[in-house]
Scaffold this motif. Structure first.
Motif, PDB file in Angstrom:
ATOM      1  N   UNK A   1       0.807  -1.219   0.000  1.00  0.00           N
ATOM      2  CA  UNK A   1       0.000   0.000   0.000  1.00  0.00           C
ATOM      3  C   UNK A   1       0.843   1.273   0.000  1.00  0.00           C
ATOM      4  N   UNK A   2       2.161   1.130   0.203  1.00  0.00           N
ATOM      5  CA  UNK A   2       3.065   2.291   0.142  1.00  0.00           C
ATOM      6  C   UNK A   2       2.694   3.361   1.167  1.00  0.00           C
TER       7      UNK A   2
ATOM      8  N   UNK B   1       6.491  11.465   5.382  1.00  0.00           N
ATOM      9  CA  UNK B   1       7.419  11.325   4.263  1.00  0.00           C
ATOM     10  C   UNK B   1       8.169  12.623   3.984  1.00  0.00           C
ATOM     11  N   UNK B   2       7.509  13.750   4.182  1.00  0.00           N
ATOM     12  CA  UNK B   2       8.147  15.048   3.920  1.00  0.00           C
ATOM     13  C   UNK B   2       9.397  15.218   4.770  1.00  0.00           C
ATOM     14  N   UNK B   3       9.293  14.903   6.059  1.00  0.00           N
ATOM     15  CA  UNK B   3      10.443  15.066   6.940  1.00  0.00           C
ATOM     16  C   UNK B   3      11.439  13.924   6.793  1.00  0.00           C
ATOM     17  N   UNK B   4      10.951  12.737   6.458  1.00  0.00           N
ATOM     18  CA  UNK B   4      11.875  11.616   6.245  1.00  0.00           C
ATOM     19  C   UNK B   4      12.816  11.903   5.084  1.00  0.00           C
ATOM     20  N   UNK B   5      12.308  12.592   4.070  1.00  0.00           N
ATOM     21  CA  UNK B   5      13.168  12.952   2.935  1.00  0.00           C
ATOM     22  C   UNK B   5      14.303  13.879   3.358  1.00  0.00           C
TER      23      UNK B   5
ATOM     24  N   UNK C   1       7.995   8.757  11.092  1.00  0.00           N
ATOM     25  CA  UNK C   1       7.170   7.592  10.781  1.00  0.00           C
ATOM     26  C   UNK C   1       5.722   7.865  11.164  1.00  0.00           C
ATOM     27  N   UNK C   2       4.826   7.093  10.581  1.00  0.00           N
ATOM     28  CA  UNK C   2       3.413   7.213  10.917  1.00  0.00           C
ATOM     29  C   UNK C   2       2.956   6.011  11.727  1.00  0.00           C
ATOM     30  N   UNK C   3       2.269   6.301  12.828  1.00  0.00           N
ATOM     31  CA  UNK C   3       1.661   5.278  13.667  1.00  0.00           C
ATOM     32  C   UNK C   3       0.219   5.123  13.207  1.00  0.00           C
ATOM     33  N   UNK C   4      -0.192   3.899  12.902  1.00  0.00           N
ATOM     34  CA  UNK C   4      -1.544   3.665  12.415  1.00  0.00           C
ATOM     35  C   UNK C   4      -2.024   2.304  12.887  1.00  0.00           C
ATOM     36  N   UNK C   5      -3.336   2.109  12.858  1.00  0.00           N
ATOM     37  CA  UNK C   5      -3.878   0.798  13.198  1.00  0.00           C
ATOM     38  C   UNK C   5      -4.946   0.342  12.210  1.00  0.00           C
ATOM     39  N   UNK C   6      -5.315   1.193  11.258  1.00  0.00           N
ATOM     40  CA  UNK C   6      -6.376   0.835  10.330  1.00  0.00           C
ATOM     41  C   UNK C   6      -5.972  -0.377   9.486  1.00  0.00           C
ATOM     42  N   UNK C   7      -6.899  -1.280   9.283  1.00  0.00           N
ATOM     43  CA  UNK C   7      -6.680  -2.420   8.388  1.00  0.00           C
ATOM     44  C   UNK C   7      -7.033  -1.948   6.976  1.00  0.00           C
ATOM     45  N   UNK C   8      -6.072  -1.273   6.380  1.00  0.00           N
ATOM     46  CA  UNK C   8      -6.318  -0.497   5.166  1.00  0.00           C
ATOM     47  C   UNK C   8      -6.775  -1.361   4.004  1.00  0.00           C
TER      48      UNK C   8
END
Length: 433
Positions: free
Chosen positions: A356-357, A365-369, A375-382
């Motif tokens: 899913x990228x 992603x803006x700051x990782x570049x 990083x993003x913390x998430x729990x949704x089953x996308x």
């Protein structure tokens, strides 16, 4: 291990001491429900950029930050970080190819010019997208091309071509004008362009976007830890069963709620070792413009870590009280978080949806570049979620106990970075596209 951490771990493991109850007191299900309900209410109109709904949401977040007692972000004088953008709205278009006038639905343009005129075949590069080619890949390759390009797209791609045309027909947003070349796409079975003429008119408006951000100054004033979420959503959509408001409860009122309650939590703790920045980003759904502007106001080398929070209102595939971290392998922040959560009721896992990228689909992603362990913390089953970007993303779809526990988990997992004991490795900028 200091007594503060002992208390936090005791609470997470279910012990009921007076100290632990006081430590996590600001993080309650009642407060989480109040905030997410306010942000996802119908009167916010789906929080689309450039609407009264997003302005109302910004005012609410600002008022909460004032109540909590946050200071403005470094270099700012106000809790609102407002900046200018340009909205480009297509008006008229007329294209002739090899002497034949084309239907408007067979043409779309990517340009920030108010008037684009190619009166006759000139120096523009011509690219042909055959039936076997990948139109998405071609779009990606041409997006940053500096030259003007005329693109001939085979009718086999008609469905995808139509989706691009519909999306771009509603306008685009630019941080700067005059960057890159113009691209004109034509749906045609013709393989060559021996002659062509192009006329495109756009309406260009200079508008404002607003991040809402506050700070808790640490003992190390110039070492920053960012807690963030985007507060915009997609606004009014095609009506479904009489409902046309995409409320964005999970995306991302849930993450914004988590960020705000973490601000209140840390405001009630002793002064942190590092300076904490809490930011609600604008225009994530339109291309991450809020996080981009925010990143340009700071030296990225001073940002120790970024905990971006996105769609944490529903349980993850790993079970109760769990979440995942996008780009887990790109730094050791996830491992540091895991270590802090050992022995607690909570756990953090690597992103299980690599296809899913997701690492590139949120503001981290803006700051990782720029090299930040972001990083993003998430729990949704996308891969299974049926309400994503629909009018059904409403409060009633959320598991509020889970959301509350996710906020507590992030408070526990971030403690080492906040108190200066943990310093995650930098992201390799060369490995981030």
């Amino acid at each position: 291990m200091n007594i503060f951490r002992v208390c936090l771990l005791a609470l997470a493991c279910g012990f009921t001491t007076a100290a632990s109850a006081q430590d996590l007191a600001p993080i309650t299900q009642a407060e989480a429900t109040r905030i997410v309900q306010t942000l996802s209410a119908d009167d916010m109109q789906g929080r689309a950029s450039f609407t009264s709904g997003i302005e109302k949401a910004a005012d609410f977040i600002q008022a909460e930050f004032k109540r909590i007692g946050l200071k403005p972000l470094p270099g700012e004088t106000d809790l609102k970080q407002t900046f200018a953008m340009y909205r480009v709205m297509p008006q008229e278009k007329e294209v002739k190819l090899n002497g034949k006038k084309l239907k408007p639905e067979h043409v779309f343009a990517i340009t920030d010019k108010e008037e684009l005129e190619w009166p006759k075949k000139g120096k523009q590069k011509v690219v042909t997208v055959s039936a076997q080619d990948d139109l998405r890949a071609v779009m990606g390759e041409l997006s940053d091309a500096p030259e003007d390009v005329l693109v001939l797209v085979h009718p086999k791609h008609e469905e995808l071509f139509g989706r691009y045309q519909h999306y771009l027909g509603s306008g685009s947003v630019k941080q700067q004008l005059g960057e890159g070349g113009s691209k004109v796409f034509i749906l045609t079975d013709q393989k060559t362009a021996s002659s062509y003429a192009v006329e495109v008119e756009n309406k260009i408006e200079k508008l404002q976007l607003t991040n809402v951000g506050g700070m808790i100054e640490g003992k190390r004033k110039d070492e920053y830890v960012v807690f963030s979420a985007h507060y915009d959503h997609i606004g009014i959509q095609e009506a479904l069963d009489g409902d046309s408001i995409a409320n964005g409860a999970d995306d991302d009122a849930a993450g914004t709620t988590a960020m705000m309650l973490l601000a209140e939590y840390y405001r009630q703790q002793p002064q942190p070792e590092r300076t904490l920045l809490f930011v609600a980003f604008a225009a994530e759904e339109m291309g991450g413009f809020g996080s981009k502007y925010f990143s340009e106001q700071l030296n990225p080398d001073q940002i120790v870590a970024m905990f971006n929070i996105e769609m944490v209102g529903k349980p993850s595939k790993f079970g109760p009280n769990t979440a995942y971290l996008t780009g887990f392998e790109r730094s050791d922040l996830g491992q540091l978080m895991q270590k802090r959560l050992e022995g607690t009721a909570y756990s953090i896992h690597p992103d299980p949806y690599l296809e899913q990228n997701l690492f590139y689909r949120s503001d981290n992603a803006t700051l990782a570049r720029l090299g930040v362990p972001a990083h993003t913390i998430s729990s949704v089953q996308i891969d299974q979620d049926k309400t994503y970007h629909t009018v059904n993303d409403e409060l009633e779809q959320l598991d509020m106990a889970h959301l509350t526990n996710m906020i507590k988990a992030i408070a526990l997992a971030s403690e080492g970075v906040v108190n200066g004991e943990d310093t995650p490795m930098r992201v390799d900028k060369a490995q981030v596209k």
